[in-house]
Write a protein that holds these residues in place. Structure first.
Motif, PDB file in Angstrom:
ATOM      1  N   ASP A 119      23.827  22.264 -37.410  1.00 56.94           N
ATOM      2  CA  ASP A 119      23.555  21.460 -38.731  1.00 56.94           C
ATOM      3  C   ASP A 119      22.120  20.964 -38.966  1.00 56.94           C
ATOM      4  O   ASP A 119      21.569  21.068 -38.042  1.00 56.94           O
ATOM      5  CB  ASP A 119      24.794  20.108 -38.542  1.00 56.94           C
ATOM      6  CG  ASP A 119      24.524  19.483 -39.886  1.00 56.94           C
ATOM      7  OD1 ASP A 119      24.783  20.010 -40.967  1.00 56.94           O
ATOM      8  OD2 ASP A 119      24.591  18.205 -39.631  1.00 56.94           O
ATOM      9  N   ASP A 120      21.698  20.588 -39.974  1.00 57.43           N
ATOM     10  CA  ASP A 120      20.468  20.187 -40.324  1.00 57.43           C
ATOM     11  C   ASP A 120      20.138  18.969 -39.445  1.00 57.43           C
ATOM     12  O   ASP A 120      19.046  18.551 -39.169  1.00 57.43           O
ATOM     13  CB  ASP A 120      20.431  19.883 -41.788  1.00 57.43           C
ATOM     14  CG  ASP A 120      21.195  18.770 -42.223  1.00 57.43           C
ATOM     15  OD1 ASP A 120      22.428  19.143 -42.351  1.00 57.43           O
ATOM     16  OD2 ASP A 120      20.651  17.882 -42.733  1.00 57.43           O
ATOM     17  N   VAL A 155      16.589  21.639 -34.650  1.00 56.90           N
ATOM     18  CA  VAL A 155      15.978  21.818 -35.920  1.00 56.90           C
ATOM     19  C   VAL A 155      14.878  20.849 -36.214  1.00 56.90           C
ATOM     20  O   VAL A 155      14.902  19.611 -35.929  1.00 56.90           O
ATOM     21  CB  VAL A 155      17.126  21.651 -36.993  1.00 56.90           C
ATOM     22  CG1 VAL A 155      16.171  21.751 -38.565  1.00 56.90           C
ATOM     23  CG2 VAL A 155      18.126  22.506 -36.955  1.00 56.90           C
ATOM     24  N   TYR A 192      11.158  19.137 -38.140  1.00 58.65           N
ATOM     25  CA  TYR A 192      10.796  18.996 -39.342  1.00 58.65           C
ATOM     26  C   TYR A 192       9.409  18.542 -39.202  1.00 58.65           C
ATOM     27  O   TYR A 192       8.960  17.828 -38.258  1.00 58.65           O
ATOM     28  CB  TYR A 192      11.475  17.866 -40.091  1.00 58.65           C
ATOM     29  CG  TYR A 192      13.240  18.340 -40.274  1.00 58.65           C
ATOM     30  CD1 TYR A 192      13.483  19.115 -41.478  1.00 58.65           C
ATOM     31  CD2 TYR A 192      14.051  17.998 -39.406  1.00 58.65           C
ATOM     32  CE1 TYR A 192      14.748  19.239 -41.969  1.00 58.65           C
ATOM     33  CE2 TYR A 192      15.578  18.427 -39.798  1.00 58.65           C
ATOM     34  CZ  TYR A 192      15.818  19.175 -40.910  1.00 58.65           C
ATOM     35  OH  TYR A 192      16.908  19.354 -41.151  1.00 58.65           O
ATOM     36  N   TRP A 206      10.668  14.480 -45.200  1.00 56.69           N
ATOM     37  CA  TRP A 206      12.184  14.708 -45.264  1.00 56.69           C
ATOM     38  C   TRP A 206      13.130  13.783 -45.627  1.00 56.69           C
ATOM     39  O   TRP A 206      12.892  12.891 -44.659  1.00 56.69           O
ATOM     40  CB  TRP A 206      12.521  15.856 -44.595  1.00 56.69           C
ATOM     41  CG  TRP A 206      11.567  17.235 -44.146  1.00 56.69           C
ATOM     42  CD1 TRP A 206      10.757  17.417 -43.599  1.00 56.69           C
ATOM     43  CD2 TRP A 206      12.281  18.362 -44.998  1.00 56.69           C
ATOM     44  NE1 TRP A 206      10.157  18.614 -43.988  1.00 56.69           N
ATOM     45  CE2 TRP A 206      11.164  19.352 -44.761  1.00 56.69           C
ATOM     46  CE3 TRP A 206      13.374  18.804 -45.608  1.00 56.69           C
ATOM     47  CZ2 TRP A 206      11.354  20.719 -45.084  1.00 56.69           C
ATOM     48  CZ3 TRP A 206      13.474  19.980 -45.941  1.00 56.69           C
ATOM     49  CH2 TRP A 206      12.519  21.083 -45.824  1.00 56.69           C
ATOM     50  N   GLN A 232      22.481  17.378 -45.465  1.00 52.23           N
ATOM     51  CA  GLN A 232      21.294  18.091 -46.008  1.00 52.23           C
ATOM     52  C   GLN A 232      19.903  17.395 -45.803  1.00 52.23           C
ATOM     53  O   GLN A 232      20.175  16.114 -45.725  1.00 52.23           O
ATOM     54  CB  GLN A 232      21.452  18.967 -47.105  1.00 52.23           C
ATOM     55  CG  GLN A 232      21.153  17.836 -48.267  1.00 52.23           C
ATOM     56  CD  GLN A 232      21.352  18.709 -49.789  1.00 52.23           C
ATOM     57  OE1 GLN A 232      21.921  19.647 -49.743  1.00 52.23           O
ATOM     58  NE2 GLN A 232      21.180  18.016 -50.820  1.00 52.23           N
ATOM     59  N   HIS A 233      18.924  18.180 -45.587  1.00 50.48           N
ATOM     60  CA  HIS A 233      17.713  17.414 -45.596  1.00 50.48           C
ATOM     61  C   HIS A 233      16.843  17.864 -46.813  1.00 50.48           C
ATOM     62  O   HIS A 233      16.814  19.329 -47.004  1.00 50.48           O
ATOM     63  CB  HIS A 233      16.872  17.901 -44.206  1.00 50.48           C
ATOM     64  CG  HIS A 233      17.014  16.866 -42.914  1.00 50.48           C
ATOM     65  ND1 HIS A 233      18.289  16.776 -42.231  1.00 50.48           N
ATOM     66  CD2 HIS A 233      16.429  15.844 -42.567  1.00 50.48           C
ATOM     67  CE1 HIS A 233      17.977  15.901 -41.413  1.00 50.48           C
ATOM     68  NE2 HIS A 233      16.862  15.346 -41.500  1.00 50.48           N
ATOM     69  N   VAL A 270      10.421  23.343 -42.240  1.00 48.55           N
ATOM     70  CA  VAL A 270      11.775  23.052 -41.337  1.00 48.55           C
ATOM     71  C   VAL A 270      11.704  24.153 -40.527  1.00 48.55           C
ATOM     72  O   VAL A 270      11.584  25.305 -40.848  1.00 48.55           O
ATOM     73  CB  VAL A 270      13.084  22.864 -42.310  1.00 48.55           C
ATOM     74  CG1 VAL A 270      13.227  23.749 -43.030  1.00 48.55           C
ATOM     75  CG2 VAL A 270      14.426  22.626 -41.041  1.00 48.55           C
ATOM     76  N   TYR A 281      13.383  26.637 -36.639  1.00 52.17           N
ATOM     77  CA  TYR A 281      14.322  26.730 -35.589  1.00 52.17           C
ATOM     78  C   TYR A 281      13.579  27.702 -34.712  1.00 52.17           C
ATOM     79  O   TYR A 281      13.445  28.736 -35.033  1.00 52.17           O
ATOM     80  CB  TYR A 281      15.837  26.986 -35.856  1.00 52.17           C
ATOM     81  CG  TYR A 281      16.606  26.933 -34.882  1.00 52.17           C
ATOM     82  CD1 TYR A 281      17.451  25.997 -34.374  1.00 52.17           C
ATOM     83  CD2 TYR A 281      17.018  28.238 -34.223  1.00 52.17           C
ATOM     84  CE1 TYR A 281      18.300  26.331 -33.378  1.00 52.17           C
ATOM     85  CE2 TYR A 281      17.846  28.411 -33.094  1.00 52.17           C
ATOM     86  CZ  TYR A 281      18.447  27.398 -32.777  1.00 52.17           C
ATOM     87  OH  TYR A 281      19.389  27.376 -31.829  1.00 52.17           O
ATOM     88  N   TYR A 323      20.685  26.965 -46.893  1.00 53.31           N
ATOM     89  CA  TYR A 323      19.974  26.040 -47.905  1.00 53.31           C
ATOM     90  C   TYR A 323      21.110  25.872 -49.132  1.00 53.31           C
ATOM     91  O   TYR A 323      21.870  26.641 -49.157  1.00 53.31           O
ATOM     92  CB  TYR A 323      18.498  26.543 -48.298  1.00 53.31           C
ATOM     93  CG  TYR A 323      18.529  27.820 -49.106  1.00 53.31           C
ATOM     94  CD1 TYR A 323      18.284  27.658 -50.518  1.00 53.31           C
ATOM     95  CD2 TYR A 323      18.557  28.898 -48.407  1.00 53.31           C
ATOM     96  CE1 TYR A 323      18.402  28.988 -50.917  1.00 53.31           C
ATOM     97  CE2 TYR A 323      18.170  30.017 -48.888  1.00 53.31           C
ATOM     98  CZ  TYR A 323      18.373  30.161 -50.406  1.00 53.31           C
ATOM     99  OH  TYR A 323      18.065  31.272 -50.970  1.00 53.31           O
ATOM    100  N   PHE A 328      17.531  21.910 -47.175  1.00 53.07           N
ATOM    101  CA  PHE A 328      18.006  22.830 -46.006  1.00 53.07           C
ATOM    102  C   PHE A 328      19.218  22.182 -45.552  1.00 53.07           C
ATOM    103  O   PHE A 328      19.437  20.800 -45.500  1.00 53.07           O
ATOM    104  CB  PHE A 328      16.743  22.447 -45.026  1.00 53.07           C
ATOM    105  CG  PHE A 328      17.203  23.134 -43.695  1.00 53.07           C
ATOM    106  CD1 PHE A 328      17.181  24.604 -43.417  1.00 53.07           C
ATOM    107  CD2 PHE A 328      17.696  22.493 -42.747  1.00 53.07           C
ATOM    108  CE1 PHE A 328      17.563  25.291 -42.377  1.00 53.07           C
ATOM    109  CE2 PHE A 328      17.939  23.188 -41.546  1.00 53.07           C
ATOM    110  CZ  PHE A 328      17.851  24.577 -41.381  1.00 53.07           C
ATOM    111  N   ASP A 329      20.018  23.173 -44.883  1.00 56.69           N
ATOM    112  CA  ASP A 329      21.455  22.873 -44.768  1.00 56.69           C
ATOM    113  C   ASP A 329      21.888  23.276 -43.121  1.00 56.69           C
ATOM    114  O   ASP A 329      22.460  22.447 -42.607  1.00 56.69           O
ATOM    115  CB  ASP A 329      22.525  23.444 -45.797  1.00 56.69           C
ATOM    116  CG  ASP A 329      23.905  22.838 -45.770  1.00 56.69           C
ATOM    117  OD1 ASP A 329      24.145  22.027 -45.083  1.00 56.69           O
ATOM    118  OD2 ASP A 329      24.714  23.694 -46.218  1.00 56.69           O
TER     119      ASP A 329
END
Length: 178
Positions: free
Chosen positions: A54-55, A60, A62, A66, A82-83, A92, A94, A107, A171-172
């Motif tokens: 998950d975001d 994850v 950033y 955000w 979401q962000h 963002v 990973y 997303y 972003f999701d």
């Protein structure tokens, strides 16, 4: 006169190469497609993924400003969160530590979404337009070329489709199978 012409020709040969702009890379012009972009991907949900991240997961990362959003009307987002980027130049990312069989970053497309650059290990792979006249969930950039370990990144742009009302990015999730 001949000496002046020779001097000018010599000067032109020394200066001219520095005036020539370098050619753009294939990644910058997106001549080599390295990713698949789609929404409501059946391949995403055919089997249970090994990992859906998950975001909100600390893995994850950033940079920039955000805003975390959750709850209704975000029932269409993975885990209802979401962000949202609040400007251009924010990232963002990973970092995958193994070579997954399939890897995607997800997303949400919306009427107020903008454009985002996609990078792998600092190399520009392409630009996506996250605008849609209606809300679309489970949109992914899938790296189907045998993704390796490394840093995958979305970088927001201060640009958007003329039909969009903003240049925000939503972003999701991160998804991968080994």
């Amino acid at each position: 006169m001949r000496k002046i012409f020779s001097s000018l020709l010599l000067a032109a040969t020394i200066i001219a190469p520095s005036m020539i702009a370098p050619a753009t890379t294939k990644a910058a012009t997106n001549d080599v497609p390295l990713m698949d972009i789609q929404c409501d991907s059946p391949s995403l949900w055919l089997g249970q993924p090994d990992y859906m991240i998950d975001d909100t997961n600390p893995a994850v990362k950033y940079t920039g400003v955000w805003k975390a959003e959750s709850g209704h009307p975000l029932a269409n987002a993975y885990n209802g969160t979401q962000h949202v980027s609040m400007g251009g130049g924010y990232t963002v990312s990973y970092t995958a530590v193994t070579s997954p069989y399939k890897f995607a970053m997800g997303y949400v497309m919306r009427p107020d979404a903008g454009k985002v650059s996609v990078f792998y290990e600092g190399q520009l792979l392409g630009i996506i337009d996250a605008y849609s006249p209606t809300l679309e969930r489970d949109c992914t950039v899938e790296f189907y070329w045998g993704p390796g370990p490394g840093k995958y990144e979305f970088r927001t742009m201060a640009a958007h489709n003329p039909l969009s009302t903003s240049s925000r990015f939503f972003f999701d999730f991160v998804y991968f199978e080994s």
